[in-house]
Design a protein around this motif. Sequence first.
Motif, mmCIF file in Angstrom:
data_model
loop_
_atom_site.group_PDB
_atom_site.id
_atom_site.type_symbol
_atom_site.label_atom_id
_atom_site.label_comp_id
_atom_site.label_asym_id
_atom_site.label_seq_id
_atom_site.Cartn_x
_atom_site.Cartn_y
_atom_site.Cartn_z
ATOM 1 N N LEU A 48 0.837 -1.194 0.000
ATOM 2 C CA LEU A 48 0.000 0.000 0.000
ATOM 3 C C LEU A 48 0.879 1.253 0.000
ATOM 4 C CD1 LEU A 48 -2.912 1.245 0.338
ATOM 5 C CD2 LEU A 48 -2.491 1.173 2.812
ATOM 6 N N THR A 49 0.577 2.179 -0.915
ATOM 7 C CA THR A 49 1.263 3.469 -0.966
ATOM 8 C C THR A 49 0.235 4.596 -1.012
ATOM 9 O OG1 THR A 49 1.416 3.350 -3.392
ATOM 10 C CG2 THR A 49 3.315 2.552 -2.122
ATOM 11 N N ARG A 50 0.678 5.812 -0.681
ATOM 12 C CA ARG A 50 -0.232 6.973 -0.692
ATOM 13 C C ARG A 50 0.496 8.206 -1.219
ATOM 14 N NH1 ARG A 50 -2.897 9.776 4.671
ATOM 15 N NH2 ARG A 50 -0.707 9.670 5.292
ATOM 16 N N ALA A 51 -0.207 9.001 -2.015
ATOM 17 C CA ALA A 51 0.364 10.230 -2.567
ATOM 18 C C ALA A 51 0.705 11.216 -1.455
ATOM 19 C CB ALA A 51 -0.617 10.868 -3.541
ATOM 20 N N ASN A 52 1.869 11.814 -1.575
ATOM 21 C CA ASN A 52 2.298 12.868 -0.658
ATOM 22 C C ASN A 52 2.375 14.160 -1.463
ATOM 23 O OD1 ASN A 52 3.842 14.699 0.921
ATOM 24 N ND2 ASN A 52 4.703 12.984 2.079
ATOM 25 N N TRP A 53 1.440 15.085 -1.232
ATOM 26 C CA TRP A 53 1.398 16.329 -2.000
ATOM 27 C C TRP A 53 2.507 17.297 -1.586
ATOM 28 C CZ3 TRP A 53 -4.552 16.839 -1.009
ATOM 29 C CH2 TRP A 53 -5.233 15.926 -1.832
ATOM 30 N N ASN A 54 3.076 17.100 -0.408
ATOM 31 C CA ASN A 54 4.165 17.972 0.029
ATOM 32 C C ASN A 54 5.451 17.706 -0.753
ATOM 33 O OD1 ASN A 54 2.402 18.930 1.953
ATOM 34 N ND2 ASN A 54 3.356 17.872 3.667
ATOM 35 N N THR A 55 5.658 16.429 -1.104
ATOM 36 C CA THR A 55 6.902 16.036 -1.758
ATOM 37 C C THR A 55 6.707 15.605 -3.205
ATOM 38 O OG1 THR A 55 6.661 13.725 -1.048
ATOM 39 C CG2 THR A 55 7.821 15.238 0.453
ATOM 40 N N ASN A 56 5.440 15.460 -3.627
ATOM 41 C CA ASN A 56 5.111 14.958 -4.963
ATOM 42 C C ASN A 56 5.694 13.574 -5.210
ATOM 43 O OD1 ASN A 56 5.578 18.297 -5.820
ATOM 44 N ND2 ASN A 56 3.584 17.320 -5.915
ATOM 45 N N LYS A 57 5.642 12.751 -4.173
ATOM 46 C CA LYS A 57 6.054 11.357 -4.269
ATOM 47 C C LYS A 57 4.940 10.461 -3.749
ATOM 48 C CE LYS A 57 10.983 12.439 -3.715
ATOM 49 N NZ LYS A 57 11.292 12.219 -5.145
ATOM 50 N N THR A 58 5.089 9.145 -3.944
ATOM 51 C CA THR A 58 4.079 8.191 -3.488
ATOM 52 C C THR A 58 4.758 7.154 -2.596
ATOM 53 O OG1 THR A 58 2.903 8.499 -5.584
ATOM 54 C CG2 THR A 58 2.202 6.653 -4.220
ATOM 55 N N PRO A 59 4.980 7.496 -1.331
ATOM 56 C CA PRO A 59 5.695 6.594 -0.427
ATOM 57 C C PRO A 59 4.791 5.511 0.158
ATOM 58 C CG PRO A 59 5.117 8.591 0.727
ATOM 59 C CD PRO A 59 4.669 8.785 -0.693
ATOM 60 N N ALA A 60 5.423 4.569 0.853
ATOM 61 C CA ALA A 60 4.689 3.500 1.534
ATOM 62 C C ALA A 60 3.760 4.087 2.590
ATOM 63 C CB ALA A 60 5.684 2.539 2.180
ATOM 64 N N TYR A 61 2.637 3.403 2.790
ATOM 65 C CA TYR A 61 1.648 3.842 3.789
ATOM 66 C C TYR A 61 1.565 2.745 4.858
ATOM 67 C CZ TYR A 61 -2.592 6.285 5.385
ATOM 68 O OH TYR A 61 -3.517 6.995 6.116
ATOM 69 N N GLY A 62 2.324 2.924 5.925
ATOM 70 C CA GLY A 62 2.437 1.891 6.944
ATOM 71 C C GLY A 62 1.403 1.993 8.049
ATOM 72 N N GLY A 63 1.231 0.879 8.780
ATOM 73 C CA GLY A 63 0.358 0.836 9.947
ATOM 74 C C GLY A 63 -1.122 0.921 9.650
ATOM 75 N N GLN A 64 -1.542 0.561 8.435
ATOM 76 C CA GLN A 64 -2.935 0.706 8.038
ATOM 77 C C GLN A 64 -3.656 -0.645 7.970
ATOM 78 O OE1 GLN A 64 -4.212 3.870 7.767
ATOM 79 N NE2 GLN A 64 -2.134 4.271 8.523
ATOM 80 N N PRO A 65 -4.892 -0.712 8.489
ATOM 81 C CA PRO A 65 -5.649 -1.960 8.411
ATOM 82 C C PRO A 65 -6.223 -2.152 7.003
ATOM 83 C CG PRO A 65 -6.961 -0.273 9.474
ATOM 84 C CD PRO A 65 -5.603 0.332 9.229
ATOM 85 N N VAL A 66 -5.993 -3.330 6.435
ATOM 86 C CA VAL A 66 -6.455 -3.654 5.092
ATOM 87 C C VAL A 66 -7.113 -5.032 5.142
ATOM 88 C CG1 VAL A 66 -5.808 -3.934 2.670
ATOM 89 C CG2 VAL A 66 -4.537 -2.333 4.123
ATOM 90 N N LYS A 67 -8.257 -5.174 4.497
ATOM 91 C CA LYS A 67 -8.976 -6.450 4.519
ATOM 92 C C LYS A 67 -8.530 -7.366 3.380
ATOM 93 C CE LYS A 67 -13.212 -4.929 6.816
ATOM 94 N NZ LYS A 67 -14.698 -4.785 6.686
ATOM 95 N N LEU A 68 -8.288 -8.627 3.726
ATOM 96 C CA LEU A 68 -8.076 -9.660 2.721
ATOM 97 C C LEU A 68 -9.429 -10.297 2.428
ATOM 98 C CD1 LEU A 68 -6.168 -11.468 1.013
ATOM 99 C CD2 LEU A 68 -6.103 -13.019 2.988
#
Length: 305
Positions: A226-246
């Motif tokens: 999972l990654t998320r857009a960062n508008w401050n840096t204009n990059k798409t880094p990893a998005y850690g510690g997030q609950p995701v359903k399988l």
Amino acid sequence: MRIRTTAVAVSGALALSAFAAPAVYAADDSANGIATSPQWAAATAAGGPSAFGAATAADGDLDVSFSAMKVNGGKPIVVGATKHRTVSVTYKLTHAADLDITSEDFANGPFLYLKSMPGSVEDTLEVPVLFGDEAASCTATSATTANCKALIDIRPADGELVNSYAKTWKVGGLALQFDEDSLELGETWQGELGTAKLQRETRLTGANATPEPVKKGKTLTVTSKLTRANWNTNKTPAYGGQPVKLQFKKKGTSVYKDVKTVKTSSTGVLKTTVKATADGSYRYVFAGSAGTAAVTSAADAVDVK
């Protein structure tokens, strides 16, 4: 974040000719755009000389009003780290019978504002505002009404967004009419025409279930990231510690069912194990939040022997 400026300097006699000018900006943003209407370009250009030369605002507002505006079909506006995003807006325009909305002297369109409602071009230098590059296209439905459609342009790569802007914006409408004889610019600003939720884009890599094929009752490992857009840096880094359903969908059925909830690692990685019970497909689903978009991974079909 930078100030969006214009290098346009034309005289009043040339004000109704086509020219380049910025059309989208926030309180401290910067870039260039092209506006097809000189009125629209003049009003949505932050800083620099007026596109109307000596033109000044008229004393009275235009006899124009906007209906509630539908932005992006009512869905959240999901914006990535760099890609230019256009957002559709539809609404009804009501105007005085003697106002010719087809004239090259008239322009109108929608905008998004985050804090307080601007009432002038100067106000838009103090609060985050997003306009479209071009004025709206309107089709008359009577002598005093028209159906209009427009686009709002968002360019995160040009510094138009920061992460704190990922929230609900309000919608406003702006109408302008230039009087070539008096060099006056009449304007009407109207707010509270709706809301639009602006969200940071998220991505999930395709679910990968291994080994394949697998014997019934054996262990499968299902991974993704999972990654998320960062508008401050204009990059798409990893998005850690997030609950995701399988989720799993048995072959021959049409409905995915929750299997378990997995948290992303500090590097955004999802990894869990399940018992292989039947042929079917696995996928991951992230629910998102107010300022972060939901996302579903591509599914991986598993053949159970």
